[in-house]
Write a protein that holds these residues in place. Structure first.
Motif, PDB file in Angstrom:
ATOM      1  N   PRO A 131       0.838  -1.211   0.000  1.00 25.93           N
ATOM      2  CA  PRO A 131       0.000   0.000   0.000  1.00 25.93           C
ATOM      3  C   PRO A 131       0.862   1.245   0.000  1.00 25.93           C
ATOM      4  N   THR A 132       0.243   2.366  -0.266  1.00 31.76           N
ATOM      5  CA  THR A 132       0.897   3.661  -0.179  1.00 31.76           C
ATOM      6  C   THR A 132       0.020   4.593   0.640  1.00 31.76           C
ATOM      7  N   TYR A 133       0.508   5.809   0.829  1.00 29.81           N
ATOM      8  CA  TYR A 133      -0.219   6.775   1.655  1.00 29.81           C
ATOM      9  C   TYR A 133      -1.637   6.967   1.126  1.00 29.81           C
ATOM     10  N   GLY A 134      -2.604   6.894   2.042  1.00 33.73           N
ATOM     11  CA  GLY A 134      -3.997   7.123   1.689  1.00 33.73           C
ATOM     12  C   GLY A 134      -4.737   5.898   1.197  1.00 33.73           C
ATOM     13  N   ASP A 135      -4.029   4.773   0.972  1.00 37.26           N
ATOM     14  CA  ASP A 135      -4.696   3.561   0.495  1.00 37.26           C
ATOM     15  C   ASP A 135      -5.558   2.948   1.596  1.00 37.26           C
ATOM     16  N   LEU A 136      -6.576   2.236   1.159  1.00 37.30           N
ATOM     17  CA  LEU A 136      -7.454   1.513   2.082  1.00 37.30           C
ATOM     18  C   LEU A 136      -6.923   0.107   2.268  1.00 37.30           C
ATOM     19  N   VAL A 137      -6.751  -0.314   3.530  1.00 36.68           N
ATOM     20  CA  VAL A 137      -6.319  -1.677   3.837  1.00 36.68           C
ATOM     21  C   VAL A 137      -7.337  -2.286   4.783  1.00 36.68           C
ATOM     22  N   GLY A 168     -21.564  -9.392   8.528  1.00 40.69           N
ATOM     23  CA  GLY A 168     -21.777  -8.110   7.856  1.00 40.69           C
ATOM     24  C   GLY A 168     -20.467  -7.444   7.484  1.00 40.69           C
ATOM     25  N   GLN A 169     -20.372  -6.164   7.793  1.00 42.40           N
ATOM     26  CA  GLN A 169     -19.154  -5.411   7.512  1.00 42.40           C
ATOM     27  C   GLN A 169     -18.072  -5.635   8.553  1.00 42.40           C
ATOM     28  N   ALA A 170     -18.351  -6.428   9.573  1.00 45.23           N
ATOM     29  CA  ALA A 170     -17.396  -6.636  10.670  1.00 45.23           C
ATOM     30  C   ALA A 170     -16.391  -7.732  10.368  1.00 45.23           C
ATOM     31  N   TRP A 171     -16.295  -8.201   9.122  1.00 46.31           N
ATOM     32  CA  TRP A 171     -15.295  -9.219   8.806  1.00 46.31           C
ATOM     33  C   TRP A 171     -13.870  -8.665   8.899  1.00 46.31           C
ATOM     34  N   ALA A 172     -13.708  -7.336   8.872  1.00 47.30           N
ATOM     35  CA  ALA A 172     -12.420  -6.670   9.065  1.00 47.30           C
ATOM     36  C   ALA A 172     -12.692  -5.208   9.318  1.00 47.30           C
ATOM     37  N   GLN A 173     -11.681  -4.516   9.804  1.00 50.82           N
ATOM     38  CA  GLN A 173     -11.750  -3.068   9.966  1.00 50.82           C
ATOM     39  C   GLN A 173     -10.928  -2.428   8.848  1.00 50.82           C
ATOM     40  N   SER A 174     -11.561  -1.549   8.094  1.00 52.79           N
ATOM     41  CA  SER A 174     -10.803  -0.847   7.054  1.00 52.79           C
ATOM     42  C   SER A 174     -10.055   0.318   7.672  1.00 52.79           C
ATOM     43  N   GLY A 175      -8.878   0.584   7.138  1.00 53.39           N
ATOM     44  CA  GLY A 175      -8.054   1.662   7.654  1.00 53.39           C
ATOM     45  C   GLY A 175      -7.382   2.410   6.518  1.00 53.39           C
ATOM     46  N   ARG A 176      -7.149   3.712   6.737  1.00 50.20           N
ATOM     47  CA  ARG A 176      -6.429   4.541   5.774  1.00 50.20           C
ATOM     48  C   ARG A 176      -4.966   4.603   6.197  1.00 50.20           C
ATOM     49  N   VAL A 177      -4.088   4.303   5.271  1.00 48.41           N
ATOM     50  CA  VAL A 177      -2.659   4.293   5.576  1.00 48.41           C
ATOM     51  C   VAL A 177      -2.170   5.731   5.723  1.00 48.41           C
ATOM     52  N   LEU A 178      -1.489   5.989   6.859  1.00 52.46           N
ATOM     53  CA  LEU A 178      -0.933   7.312   7.119  1.00 52.46           C
ATOM     54  C   LEU A 178       0.581   7.329   7.016  1.00 52.46           C
ATOM     55  N   GLY A 179       1.203   6.186   7.171  1.00 52.41           N
ATOM     56  CA  GLY A 179       2.656   6.158   7.125  1.00 52.41           C
ATOM     57  C   GLY A 179       3.165   4.747   6.920  1.00 52.41           C
ATOM     58  N   ILE A 180       4.256   4.633   6.163  1.00 58.24           N
ATOM     59  CA  ILE A 180       4.926   3.349   5.926  1.00 58.24           C
ATOM     60  C   ILE A 180       6.404   3.584   6.161  1.00 58.24           C
ATOM     61  N   ARG A 181       6.964   2.916   7.188  1.00 60.65           N
ATOM     62  CA  ARG A 181       8.358   3.154   7.562  1.00 60.65           C
ATOM     63  C   ARG A 181       9.111   1.836   7.632  1.00 60.65           C
ATOM     64  N   PRO A 182      10.185   1.695   6.864  1.00 63.22           N
ATOM     65  CA  PRO A 182      11.013   0.479   6.975  1.00 63.22           C
ATOM     66  C   PRO A 182      11.632   0.376   8.361  1.00 63.22           C
ATOM     67  N   ARG A 183      11.625  -0.809   8.907  1.00 63.60           N
ATOM     68  CA  ARG A 183      12.231  -1.096  10.211  1.00 63.60           C
ATOM     69  C   ARG A 183      13.073  -2.362  10.068  1.00 63.60           C
ATOM     70  N   GLY A 184      14.277  -2.204   9.479  1.00 68.76           N
ATOM     71  CA  GLY A 184      15.111  -3.366   9.219  1.00 68.76           C
ATOM     72  C   GLY A 184      14.489  -4.241   8.147  1.00 68.76           C
ATOM     73  N   GLU A 185      14.231  -5.489   8.472  1.00 68.92           N
ATOM     74  CA  GLU A 185      13.588  -6.412   7.529  1.00 68.92           C
ATOM     75  C   GLU A 185      12.072  -6.361   7.641  1.00 68.92           C
ATOM     76  N   GLN A 186      11.575  -5.481   8.467  1.00 72.24           N
ATOM     77  CA  GLN A 186      10.137  -5.346   8.650  1.00 72.24           C
ATOM     78  C   GLN A 186       9.687  -3.950   8.196  1.00 72.24           C
ATOM     79  N   VAL A 187       8.381  -3.784   8.111  1.00 75.04           N
ATOM     80  CA  VAL A 187       7.788  -2.510   7.716  1.00 75.04           C
ATOM     81  C   VAL A 187       6.737  -2.137   8.748  1.00 75.04           C
ATOM     82  N   GLU A 188       6.797  -0.898   9.233  1.00 80.46           N
ATOM     83  CA  GLU A 188       5.809  -0.406  10.198  1.00 80.46           C
ATOM     84  C   GLU A 188       4.768   0.420   9.453  1.00 80.46           C
ATOM     85  N   ILE A 189       3.513   0.058   9.659  1.00 83.68           N
ATOM     86  CA  ILE A 189       2.400   0.763   9.009  1.00 83.68           C
ATOM     87  C   ILE A 189       1.591   1.501  10.067  1.00 83.68           C
TER      88      ILE A 189
END
Length: 774
Positions: A645-651, A741-762
């Motif tokens: 994802p990128t900034y503003g994408d729905l996940v 219903g719609q509770a199968w997941a919570q949708s979220g808007r991405v505000l930041g994506i930061r590399p953390r070594g071999e991981q990524v913080e969203i």
């Protein structure tokens, strides 16, 4: 990383006189003071510096490094007192220090929550200790601000932090500051850039001048409308169309054109200011009778013509015994000689003209003369040749009113649109009204399409093409087309046109390119981002299909965090949007509130570039809904799929802690039955859905499902599957998310994506469809 600098210029009023700035961490205190315009020799007697609550002594300013997150307080104390000459102890400083310490002791901790909220709005995270330090250091009173997560308010570029001095403080905008409205020569300030349709008081492009034709005075002014090309809708003097003034002529000069209404490059010598020409019968002994010489044009200029104004302030007459007026004549000579850049003469004096005037009138006589000369630098002198009649009944006086030099050729003003104005002095025009000329202009910009490329410049109020121009122009980012997401701009342009959103603004003060892009995008409910060297624009608009699915199988254990921003008594329940109205061309405001809000505690937001009330109302409702419904901030870590994802994408986010759906892996697939790694819980009477993660990280579904009797780990899919779940062991199995219903997941808007070594913080904010009601 940044640090925060608080400058208090008046310790008597530490709240109203303070300003907060963000600076790059790693600079020394000494470097900060130099940027503030404080020379090294003044460091000892200069302002007091504190980092946190610790005072920094002057002898370590050049060594003390400002760290990331540091709070630097700069207090300018009154000088003098104590021991005379400012050399001893300063009792005022002692009194003020005690006052500030007492106020800080009682006020700092109490104000810390408010300070933290204000800095969070500006994008700066503070600990409680840091917030307390700011409250104690600057006695900052700030209320809880609005939350604006996906489309934050533009952050202004760091202004000049100088205490004063030439060029330290940018001039006020002649467009948005009512006190500064008028035609000015804003030396050293930016040439305005106008986008959309807007009123502007154009700056003076060169020094105005005046002369006399047939005894009437004419004023010549050349204005810069702005950089680029414009369609001029109306020219006015204050609020009146210029067509109402018959004595005014105008000419619009497009970029690259020439002014034909008058000579644009004329210099008036300031030294000539009404000196009287002394007649030979009144010249003192040893005086040659010349007035001057005065230099006509400055160094590095070449004059092609010289202009002289003379005035007979009492007219020319003699009042005879019968009550009528007899004529009188005045004669004078104009001399000139060329000089070099040092002011030394290059030749002897030469006579430019022998002039005379005869009249029988007691009305003032004003005359202008123009003399062509070979290109060069000149000085001029005048001498009266006739004998003056000194009788009380006579009016026989002549004064040198002005000296002008018309420079050779026309100056290169660059790619700007000019407005030339020629005004004849009458009762209709005053000195003030001559400096209140304004125009309503619409910017002409190229428009891009995927099939035709760039068009010829055309009048437009588009947000998209203002954004593109700020990226491409020489006064902007100077980017090539390949570094701008033009396809996204064309798509958003259609959205903004359909909504009636436009960007109408004047950039006439200094700022960074990124701040300008942020302001332009904000008017369209969007933000700019830079991704892979390409400038993109992301609009906060409804999205229905998440681009990625994150659940217990791909969220790093222990990394999932939720921050709930709880409303309080000071939380705004409405939004007052300040905008610049196109009806009155003055600041205006409108208050937007949700249907069930009292609107008793509105917060103020300035929407730069908005000129329509309905546009401001829509954005106010959006901000108010954003403030109410987006109050859950989510942070988690994942592996490299976090780069999808990128900034503003729905996940889509599934997690058992907040009970956002149920997640796991698909371990078996037979026909329309899926075997799951985890047993799922069913809610009686509700329709249930299951979504699957594709191999590329995208989302498939959600699909309607029903329970398989007797086995809580199996579900039957009622909709046709669009993917084949992978259940083997050579790669990751297909992930699922399940719920009613719609509770199968919570949708979220991405505000930041930061590399953390071999991981990524969203970082994301929990989405709510009610934000997009308008």
């Amino acid at each position: 990383m940044t640090a925060s600098v608080i400058i208090v210029t008046n310790p008597f009023e530490p709240v109203t006189s303070r300003s907060v700035h963000a600076v790059e961490a790693g600079m020394t205190v000494g470097a900060l003071l130099l940027e503030c315009g404080i020379a090294e020799e003044n460091w000892v007697t200069g302002p007091e510096i504190r980092i946190g609550t610790d005072m920094v002594s002057a002898d370590v300013y050049a060594l003390r490094v400002i760290g990331a997150g540091d709070i630097v307080t700069v207090i300018r104390w009154p000088m003098g007192g104590g021991g005379g000459g400012g050399g001893g102890k300063n009792p005022m400083r002692v009194v003020l220090t005690i006052a500030v310490m007492v106020a800080a002791f009682y006020g700092g901790a109490a104000l810390a929550p408010y300070v933290g909220s204000a800095f969070a709005e500006a994008g700066i995270g503070l600990t409680m200790e840091a917030a307390t330090a700011i409250g104690a250091g600057a006695i900052t009173l700030a209320g809880t601000a609005l939350i604006n997560t996906v489309v934050p308010a533009p952050k202004p570029s760091i202004p000049s932090m100088s205490w004063g001095g030439s060029g330290a403080i940018p001039a006020a905008s002649p467009t948005y500051s009512l006190q500064a409205q008028g035609n000015q020569a804003r030396l050293g300030q930016p040439i305005p850039v106008i986008y959309g349709r807007h009123l502007i008081y154009p700056d003076l492009a060169c020094e105005p001048y005046q002369d006399y034709v047939g005894g009437e005075q004419f004023l010549y002014q050349l204005h810069v409308v702005g950089q680029g090309e414009y369609e001029i809708g109306q020219i006015r003097i204050e609020d009146t169309p210029i067509s109402s003034f018959e004595e005014v002529q105008t000419e619009i000069v497009p970029p690259g054109g020439e002014v034909t209404l008058f000579d644009p490059d004329v210099i008036t010598a300031a030294e000539v200011a009404g000196q009287e020409l002394i007649a030979p019968n009144l010249v003192a002994s040893g005086d040659d009778g010349f007035v001057g010489p005065f230099t006509a044009n400055p160094v590095d200029t070449s004059a092609g013509a010289l202009g002289i104004d003379v005035v007979m302030p009492r007219g020319l007459y003699y009042a005879n015994d019968s009550g009528s007026l007899d004529a009188r004549t005045v004669q004078w000579r104009v001399d000139t000689r060329p000089i070099d850049d040092n002011g030394d003469p290059l030749a002897e004096w030469a006579v430019l003209g022998n002039e005379s005037r005869t009249a029988a009138t007691n009305s003032p006589i004003r005359l202008s003369f123009r003399y062509p000369v070979s290109p060069g630098r000149y000085e001029v002198r005048l001498k009266r040749l006739d004998t003056k009649d000194t009788a009380e009944r006579a009016g026989h006086e002549i004064r040198w009113a002005a000296l002008r030099a018309t420079l050779v050729g026309q100056p290169d003003f660059g790619p700007v649109t000019l407005l030339a104005v020629k005004m004849r002095a009458t009762d209709n025009l005053t000195q003030r009204s001559s400096r209140m000329i304004n125009v309503i202009a619409t910017r002409k910009l190229p428009v891009w399409s995927e099939t035709g490329g760039w068009s010829e410049p055309q009048p437009t109020r588009s947000i998209a093409w203002a954004f593109a121009d700020a990226c491409k122009a020489q006064y902007g980012g100077k980017l090539a087309d390949a570094r701008i997401d033009l396809k996204a701009l064309a798509t958003l342009d259609a959205v903004w046109i359909a909504r009636g959103d436009s960007f109408d603004a004047v950039f006439d003060t200094s700022m960074t390119v990124w701040e300008a892009l942020t302001r332009i995008a904000r008017c369209g409910r969007a933000v700019p981002i830079q991704q892979g060297g390409i400038v993109r624009i992301i609009r906060d608009q409804p999205q229905t299909i998440p681009v990625a699915l994150f659940g217990p199988r791909n969220i790093v254990k222990g990394s999932f965090k939720i921050k709930y921003v709880m409303p309080g008594d000071d939380t705004a329940d409405a939004v007052t949007v300040e905008y610049f109205s196109s009806r009155s061309w003055k600041p205006d405001e409108t208050t937007a509130k949700l249907a069930d809000s009292a609107g008793d505690n509105p917060a103020k937001v300035n929407l730069f570039g908005c000129t329509a009330k309905d546009h401001a109302q829509r954005e106010g409702l959006y901000i108010a809904a954003n403030n109410r419904y987006r109050r859950r901030l989510v942070t988690f870590r994942t592996e490299l799929e976090g780069m999808i994802p990128t900034y503003g994408d729905l996940v889509a986010i599934t997690h058992d802690m907040p009970r956002w759906g149920q997640g796991g892996e698909v371990v078996g697939h037979q026909g329309d039955v899926l075997a799951l790694s985890e047993p799922v819980e069913w809610t009686e009477g509700a329709a249930h859905y299951l979504a699957l993660r594709r191999r590329d990280g995208g989302l498939a579904g959600p699909y309607r499902v029903q329970a398989v009797p007797g086995d809580p780990t199996k579900v039957r899919v009622l909709d046709p599957l669009t993917v084949v779940p992978y259940t083997g062991g050579s790669e990751e199995r297909t992930y699922f998310s399940f719920g009613p219903g719609q509770a199968w997941a919570q949708s979220g808007r991405v505000l930041g994506i930061r590399p953390r070594g071999e991981q990524v913080e969203i970082s994301a904010v929990a989405e709510d469809a009610r934000v997009h009601v308008n």
